[in-house]
Scaffold this motif. Structure first.
Motif, short mmCIF file in Angstrom:
data_model
loop_
_atom_site.label_atom_id
_atom_site.label_comp_id
_atom_site.label_asym_id
_atom_site.label_seq_id
_atom_site.Cartn_x
_atom_site.Cartn_y
_atom_site.Cartn_z
N ALA A 215 0.82 -1.21 0.00
CA ALA A 215 0.00 0.00 0.00
C ALA A 215 0.85 1.26 0.00
CB ALA A 215 -0.92 0.00 1.22
N ILE A 216 2.02 1.19 0.59
CA ILE A 216 2.89 2.38 0.63
C ILE A 216 3.43 2.72 -0.75
CG2 ILE A 216 5.08 3.30 1.49
CD1 ILE A 216 4.53 1.92 4.14
N THR A 217 3.91 1.72 -1.48
CA THR A 217 4.42 2.01 -2.82
C THR A 217 3.30 2.46 -3.75
OG1 THR A 217 4.29 -0.34 -3.41
CG2 THR A 217 6.41 0.47 -2.59
N ASP A 218 2.09 1.92 -3.56
CA ASP A 218 0.95 2.41 -4.35
C ASP A 218 0.62 3.86 -3.97
OD1 ASP A 218 0.68 0.11 -5.79
OD2 ASP A 218 -1.15 -0.59 -4.81
N ALA A 219 0.76 4.18 -2.69
CA ALA A 219 0.51 5.55 -2.24
C ALA A 219 1.53 6.51 -2.83
CB ALA A 219 0.53 5.62 -0.72
N ILE A 220 2.78 6.05 -2.98
CA ILE A 220 3.82 6.90 -3.59
C ILE A 220 3.43 7.24 -5.03
CG2 ILE A 220 6.21 6.91 -4.40
CD1 ILE A 220 6.89 5.25 -1.88
N LYS A 221 2.92 6.25 -5.76
CA LYS A 221 2.45 6.52 -7.13
C LYS A 221 1.29 7.51 -7.11
CE LYS A 221 3.50 1.73 -8.51
NZ LYS A 221 2.88 0.45 -8.92
N ALA A 222 0.40 7.33 -6.13
CA ALA A 222 -0.77 8.22 -6.04
C ALA A 222 -0.35 9.65 -5.74
CB ALA A 222 -1.72 7.71 -4.96
N ILE A 223 0.63 9.79 -4.85
CA ILE A 223 1.11 11.13 -4.51
C ILE A 223 1.67 11.84 -5.74
CG2 ILE A 223 2.93 12.37 -3.26
CD1 ILE A 223 2.51 10.30 -0.98
N ALA A 224 2.43 11.12 -6.52
CA ALA A 224 2.99 11.71 -7.75
C ALA A 224 1.88 12.18 -8.68
CB ALA A 224 3.90 10.70 -8.44
N ALA A 225 0.81 11.39 -8.76
CA ALA A 225 -0.30 11.77 -9.63
C ALA A 225 -1.04 12.98 -9.07
CB ALA A 225 -1.26 10.59 -9.77
N ILE A 226 -1.25 12.99 -7.76
CA ILE A 226 -1.96 14.11 -7.14
C ILE A 226 -1.20 15.41 -7.32
CG2 ILE A 226 -2.66 15.06 -4.90
CD1 ILE A 226 -3.30 12.13 -4.07
N ARG A 227 0.10 15.36 -7.23
CA ARG A 227 0.90 16.59 -7.32
C ARG A 227 0.83 17.26 -8.69
NH1 ARG A 227 6.71 16.06 -5.89
NH2 ARG A 227 6.57 18.31 -5.50
N THR A 228 0.33 16.55 -9.69
CA THR A 228 0.22 17.16 -11.02
C THR A 228 -0.89 18.20 -11.09
OG1 THR A 228 -1.28 15.44 -11.90
CG2 THR A 228 1.10 15.06 -12.12
N VAL A 229 -1.72 18.33 -10.03
CA VAL A 229 -2.75 19.38 -10.06
C VAL A 229 -2.10 20.76 -10.18
CG1 VAL A 229 -4.45 18.02 -8.77
CG2 VAL A 229 -2.90 19.57 -7.54
N PHE A 230 -0.86 20.88 -9.70
CA PHE A 230 -0.17 22.16 -9.81
C PHE A 230 0.05 22.56 -11.26
CE2 PHE A 230 3.68 24.80 -10.02
CZ PHE A 230 3.36 25.81 -9.13
N ASP A 231 0.12 21.59 -12.15
CA ASP A 231 0.41 21.86 -13.56
C ASP A 231 -0.83 22.23 -14.37
OD1 ASP A 231 3.11 21.20 -13.10
OD2 ASP A 231 2.65 19.06 -13.34
N ILE A 232 -2.01 22.16 -13.75
CA ILE A 232 -3.23 22.49 -14.47
C ILE A 232 -3.25 23.98 -14.80
CG2 ILE A 232 -5.75 22.62 -14.31
CD1 ILE A 232 -5.68 20.21 -12.46
N ASP A 233 -3.53 24.33 -16.03
CA ASP A 233 -3.70 25.73 -16.42
C ASP A 233 -5.15 26.14 -16.16
OD1 ASP A 233 -1.07 26.24 -17.28
OD2 ASP A 233 -1.47 25.27 -19.21
#
Length: 417
Positions: A215-233
Motif C-alpha cells: 500500500a505504501i508504494t501504491d501511495a507513492i504513485k498516487a502522490i505523484a499523480a496528485i501533485r500534477t494538479v499544480f500543472d493544471i492551467d
C-alpha cells in the motif's frame, strides 16, 4: 476636531491599555487543539463589562464559547467586528527563544503565541469597541463584536456555527486576521483538504515485491499523480483579474520576499502533509493514509479538482478512497468598491497618509463563511507575517496601535454611509 480624529487621538493616548490587553490575551493559553476558551472568554466578558458592554455567551462545543456584544443603535446599518480566541499549538518549547505564553513587550515587539494570529487584532477590536462606548460616541447604527473559539482547526464551532443559527447578521464585516499594514485581504483562495486511503494486501516482507501488494508504494504513485494538479492551467475569470494583478504588484513591490511565489495566485497548490502506513519493516503494508492540502484559485472548483485527481488515480489501477475533511471552499472575494472595503482601506490611508489597497490571500479563512451568507467581508489585522504559526511569534507594537486607530475610524465612516 471631528469625531474620527478625536477617536484616533484617544487611541494614541490610551495605547498602553491596548498593549496591556494584548499581552494579557496572549498569556491565556488557548491552543487548539484542545480548544478550551473558558478562561479567555471570562477575561473578555470582564474587560467589556467594565465599560457597561453586555456579552452573551453561546456554547458551541465542550469548553468552546462564542461571545457576542453590541453597541450603538438599532435601525441603521450593522458592522461586525470578528476575531478568534484560539491559537495553533506552540509546539516544541525548546525551539522558542522565549516563553510562548509570556505576552511580554521587548524592543517594540509583543511576544508570544497568537501575537500575530490573532490576539493583537482581537485586542484591537475589543479595545476599539470599549473606547467607542467609553467616549459616548453616538453611532448611527450598530457595531457587533463576534468573538469565536474555533478557527485554527477548520472553524466548525465558530463563525459558521453562529451564522447558521442566525445569531449574527450585518451589512459588512471586518475580521482582524493578520495582514500587511497597508493591504487588507479582500479575497481568499479556495481550500480542498482530503484524506487518501490506499489499500494493499499484507504478506511477509521477505517475499516482496512478488507477494502481496504494498500500500505504501501504491501511495507513492498516487502522490505523484496528485501533485500534477499544480500543472493544471486554470482559466481565471475576467472579473477577478484586476484583483490578481494588484496582488502580484503587492508581492513584487511590498512583500518582496514573496515575489518568487506570485504564480501561486493562479495555481492549485498541493501539500502532502502527513503519511501513515505499515506496521513493521518485514510486513507488507496493507494500508497507507495520506493527508493532502490543496488551495484553489478562481476558475476551478473543488468538484473539478476531485474529478481530475480520481481520473489520474484510476489510471494507476490502485485500490483507494478519498475523504474530504477540514477546510473546504472555492475561491471567494469581496469587491474593492464594497462599502466595508472602502471604509477600512480609506481609513488606513487616512491614518498612515500612505497608499492602501486590498489584495488576494493565497490561503483560506473564515471570510468564506460570511460571503456564503451574503455579508461582505475583508481581513485587516496587525502581524509580523513570517512569524505566523512559527516559533518566536511576535507583532510590532506600532502596528497594533495603527490597526486600532483604523478600527475606530472605520466604524464611523461605514455606519454613516
Amino acid at each position: 476636531m471631528n469625531v474620527k480624529d478625536e477617536l484616533i487621538v484617544a487611541v494614541e493616548e490610551n495605547k498602553q491599555e491596548l498593549i496591556d490587553l494584548v499581552c494579557s490575551l496572549i498569556q491565556i493559553n488557548t491552543e487548539n487543539p484542545p480548544g478550551d476558551t473558558t478562561e479567555i472568554s471570562r477575561f473578555i466578558a470582564d474587560y467589556l463589562g467594565k465599560d457597561g458592554i453586555d456579552v452573551t455567551w453561546h456554547q458551541s462545543n465542550e469548553q468552546m464559547y462564542n461571545l457576542i456584544a453590541s453597541i450603538g443603535e438599532e435601525g441603521g446599518k450593522e458592522l461586525i467586528y470578528c476575531g478568534h480566541t484560539d491559537v495553533v499549538p506552540a509546539g516544541d518549547r525548546d525551539k522558542w527563544s522565549f516563553d510562548p505564553f509570556s505576552g511580554i513587550v521587548e524592543d517594540g515587539w509583543i511576544l508570544g503565541r497568537g501575537a500575530s494570529d490573532m490576539k493583537a487584532g482581537l485586542g484591537g477590536l475589543l479595545f476599539a469597541t470599549a473606547l467607542l462606548k467609553r467616549m459616548g460616541v453616538k453611532l448611527p447604527g450598530k457595531l457587533t463584536l463576534a468573538i469565536v473559539p474555533d478557527e485554527e482547526t477548520g472553524g466548525e464551532y465558530g463563525v459558521p456555527w453562529l451564522l447558521e443559527r442566525g445569531l449574527i447578521k450585518g451589512d459588512g464585516c471586518l475580521i482582524a486576521e493578520p495582514s500587511s499594514r497597508l493591504h487588507p485581504t479582500i479575497g481568499q483562495k479556495g481550500s480542498c483538504w482530503f484524506k487518501l486511503d490506499v489499500y494493499g494486501e499484507a504478506g511477509h516482507g521477505s517475499l516482496s515485491p512478488l507477494a502481496g501488494r504494498n500500500a505504501i508504494t501504491d501511495a507513492i504513485k498516487a502522490i505523484a499523480a496528485i501533485r500534477t494538479v499544480f500543472d493544471i492551467d486554470v482559466d481565471i475569470p475576467e472579473e477577478v483579474k484586476p484583483l490578481l494583478a494588484v496582488s502580484r504588484k503587492y508581492m513584487e513591490e511590498v512583500e518582496v520576499e514573496r515575489e518568487k511565489y506570485k504564480e501561486i495566485l493562479e495555481k492549485i497548490s498541493v501539500n502532502i502533509g502527513t503519511i501513515h502506513g505499515g506496521t513493521k519493516s518485514n510486513v507488507i503494508p496493507d494500508t497507507c493514509t495520506v493527508e493532502v492540502d490543496c488551495r484553489l484559485p478562481f476558475g476551478i472548483t473543488q468538484k473539478e479538482v476531485y474529478a481530475y485527481i480520481e481520473a489520474r488515480l484510476d489510471e494507476l489501477g490502485i485500490d483507494y478512497a478519498i475523504t474530504p475533511f477540514g477546510f473546504r471552499s472555492n475561491a471567494n472575494h469581496t469587491p474593492a468598491t464594497d462599502p466595508v472595503c472602502t471604509a477600512i482601506i480609506n481609513n488606513i490611508s487616512y491614518v498612515t497618509k500612505e497608499e492602501a489597497y486590498g489584495v488576494m490571500q493565497w490561503a483560506s479563512s473564515d471570510a468564506r463563511h460570511f460571503r456564503d451568507h451574503h455579508i461582505p467581508v475583508l481581513q485587516y489585522g496587525p502581524a509580523y507575517l513570517p512569524s505566523i504559526h512559527n516559533f518566536d511569534e511576535k507583532v510590532k507594537v506600532e502596528d497594533v496601535v495603527l490597526c486600532a486607530k483604523v478600527y475606530v475610524a472605520a466604524v464611523i465612516d461605514f455606519l454613516q454611509q
